[in-house]
Design a protein around this motif. Sequence first.
Motif, PDB file in Angstrom:
ATOM      1  N   ILE A  63      36.434  92.839  63.434  1.00  0.00           N
ATOM      2  CA  ILE A  63      37.319  93.910  63.700  1.00  0.00           C
ATOM      3  C   ILE A  63      36.712  94.525  65.060  1.00  0.00           C
ATOM      4  N   GLU A  64      35.456  94.807  65.318  1.00  0.00           N
ATOM      5  CA  GLU A  64      34.801  95.204  66.419  1.00  0.00           C
ATOM      6  C   GLU A  64      34.840  94.171  67.512  1.00  0.00           C
ATOM      7  N   LYS A  65      34.584  92.964  67.233  1.00  0.00           N
ATOM      8  CA  LYS A  65      35.073  91.722  68.186  1.00  0.00           C
ATOM      9  C   LYS A  65      36.289  91.779  68.699  1.00  0.00           C
ATOM     10  N   MET A  66      37.341  91.853  67.859  1.00  0.00           N
ATOM     11  CA  MET A  66      38.845  91.987  68.351  1.00  0.00           C
ATOM     12  C   MET A  66      39.108  93.363  69.022  1.00  0.00           C
ATOM     13  N   GLN A  67      38.620  94.327  68.916  1.00  0.00           N
ATOM     14  CA  GLN A  67      38.789  95.673  69.583  1.00  0.00           C
ATOM     15  C   GLN A  67      38.155  95.485  70.835  1.00  0.00           C
ATOM     16  N   ARG A  68      36.733  95.008  71.066  1.00  0.00           N
ATOM     17  CA  ARG A  68      36.431  94.592  72.509  1.00  0.00           C
ATOM     18  C   ARG A  68      37.311  93.800  73.080  1.00  0.00           C
ATOM     19  N   ILE A  69      37.604  92.685  72.593  1.00  0.00           N
ATOM     20  CA  ILE A  69      38.353  91.434  73.543  1.00  0.00           C
ATOM     21  C   ILE A  69      39.797  92.270  73.931  1.00  0.00           C
TER      22      ILE A  69
ATOM     23  N   TRP B 163      41.310  82.060  63.675  1.00  0.00           N
ATOM     24  CA  TRP B 163      41.986  81.257  64.783  1.00  0.00           C
ATOM     25  C   TRP B 163      43.396  81.967  64.917  1.00  0.00           C
ATOM     26  N   GLY B 164      43.596  82.471  66.185  1.00  0.00           N
ATOM     27  CA  GLY B 164      44.927  83.027  66.307  1.00  0.00           C
ATOM     28  C   GLY B 164      45.203  84.195  67.280  1.00  0.00           C
ATOM     29  N   VAL B 165      46.165  84.987  67.166  1.00  0.00           N
ATOM     30  CA  VAL B 165      46.308  85.923  68.062  1.00  0.00           C
ATOM     31  C   VAL B 165      45.821  87.501  67.389  1.00  0.00           C
ATOM     32  N   PRO B 166      45.459  88.616  68.093  1.00  0.00           N
ATOM     33  CA  PRO B 166      44.977  89.724  67.387  1.00  0.00           C
ATOM     34  C   PRO B 166      46.142  90.280  66.409  1.00  0.00           C
ATOM     35  N   PRO B 167      45.879  90.584  65.393  1.00  0.00           N
ATOM     36  CA  PRO B 167      47.031  90.943  64.357  1.00  0.00           C
ATOM     37  C   PRO B 167      47.511  92.288  64.846  1.00  0.00           C
ATOM     38  N   ARG B 168      48.552  92.747  64.221  1.00  0.00           N
ATOM     39  CA  ARG B 168      48.865  94.281  64.572  1.00  0.00           C
ATOM     40  C   ARG B 168      48.278  95.026  63.720  1.00  0.00           C
ATOM     41  N   ASP B 169      48.033  94.483  62.489  1.00  0.00           N
ATOM     42  CA  ASP B 169      47.151  95.233  61.557  1.00  0.00           C
ATOM     43  C   ASP B 169      45.658  94.756  61.406  1.00  0.00           C
ATOM     44  N   PHE B 170      44.506  95.309  61.856  1.00  0.00           N
ATOM     45  CA  PHE B 170      43.336  94.842  62.260  1.00  0.00           C
ATOM     46  C   PHE B 170      42.933  94.914  60.616  1.00  0.00           C
ATOM     47  N   SER B 171      43.129  95.679  59.467  1.00  0.00           N
ATOM     48  CA  SER B 171      42.845  95.531  58.338  1.00  0.00           C
ATOM     49  C   SER B 171      42.842  94.069  57.600  1.00  0.00           C
ATOM     50  N   ILE B 172      43.674  93.300  58.058  1.00  0.00           N
ATOM     51  CA  ILE B 172      43.456  91.707  57.782  1.00  0.00           C
ATOM     52  C   ILE B 172      42.037  91.091  57.841  1.00  0.00           C
ATOM     53  N   LEU B 173      41.385  91.525  58.858  1.00  0.00           N
ATOM     54  CA  LEU B 173      40.150  91.099  59.269  1.00  0.00           C
ATOM     55  C   LEU B 173      39.171  91.514  58.559  1.00  0.00           C
ATOM     56  N   GLU B 174      39.064  92.543  57.563  1.00  0.00           N
ATOM     57  CA  GLU B 174      38.139  93.284  56.866  1.00  0.00           C
ATOM     58  C   GLU B 174      37.371  92.188  55.794  1.00  0.00           C
ATOM     59  N   PRO B 175      38.053  91.265  55.337  1.00  0.00           N
ATOM     60  CA  PRO B 175      37.239  90.439  54.500  1.00  0.00           C
ATOM     61  C   PRO B 175      36.125  89.367  55.077  1.00  0.00           C
ATOM     62  N   PHE B 176      36.416  89.233  56.325  1.00  0.00           N
ATOM     63  CA  PHE B 176      35.706  88.145  56.944  1.00  0.00           C
ATOM     64  C   PHE B 176      34.024  88.716  57.395  1.00  0.00           C
ATOM     65  N   PRO B 177      33.214  87.788  57.075  1.00  0.00           N
ATOM     66  CA  PRO B 177      31.785  88.161  57.413  1.00  0.00           C
ATOM     67  C   PRO B 177      31.701  88.295  59.000  1.00  0.00           C
TER      68      PRO B 177
END
Length: 251
Positions: A118-124, A147-161
């Motif tokens: 999530i922090e990666k995505m926010q910085r990008i 792989w993909g676009v920044p999601p509208r809902d960043f919570s989808i990224l929470e399960p990733f290491p």
Amino acid sequence: MPQQIGIVGVPPLAVIRQLNAEQVRIVDLDEPQLVLSIDQSDQYLPRVYCAILRTVLLNALNLRLDRIYVDVGPGKCDCALHVAAVLKDILCIPVIATRNTDTEGFGHPICESGLPLIEKMQRITKGVQCCTPSPSSLACTPTAGFWGVPPRDFSILEPFPNSTHIYGWTRCMENKTPADLELEAHCNPAVPTVFFAQSFCAKTALAKHLAARHPKALWVDSDVSASSSVRAKIEAFLELSGVTGGGCAAG
């Protein structure tokens, strides 16, 4: 008070340099900026439309903006061109269509760092507002890929290491070359990768195609919010693939 300028997609660096020189406040209209129901966009856009662009319209209608720059070129989508036309018709401020065909690469160290995803995505996404490369960061050996676009809902990224590398259009964003199809299509076949796009986005075609060719892939799409079923699919995929939380390592 500085002017407040909305941007959609990744405008050309020349535009960002101009806005930085003017010392305006840049607002990313792709991201939810207000606690409002996205259904308020239904008056102008159909519901079977990308949630990102419905969010753009919702923000544009309800924020105090002095002008808007919309990337309508190959680095965004035809739907952005149509939304720009709608905004020009219903707003009283300048809506300026741009086409980002920049080819100078700025690198993608955040995509390969060991920061939480999530922090990666926010910085990008925040980095679109400036013309300088991302600060260098310690590379992380990947155990998973997004792989993909920044999601509208960043919570989808929470399960990733933390040891997840980012690919797709988000990597193009950090590289400041949103129309670079070769870079967008790049992925790592050695790591389990989730291929993601917003529902009703044209990029779902590329996501599904690349996932079908990848030996360790899951293809998902999500509309306005990340549903529990989508999150469960991602969690199960990562668990079955033997993915665990990871830290940083050289290389």
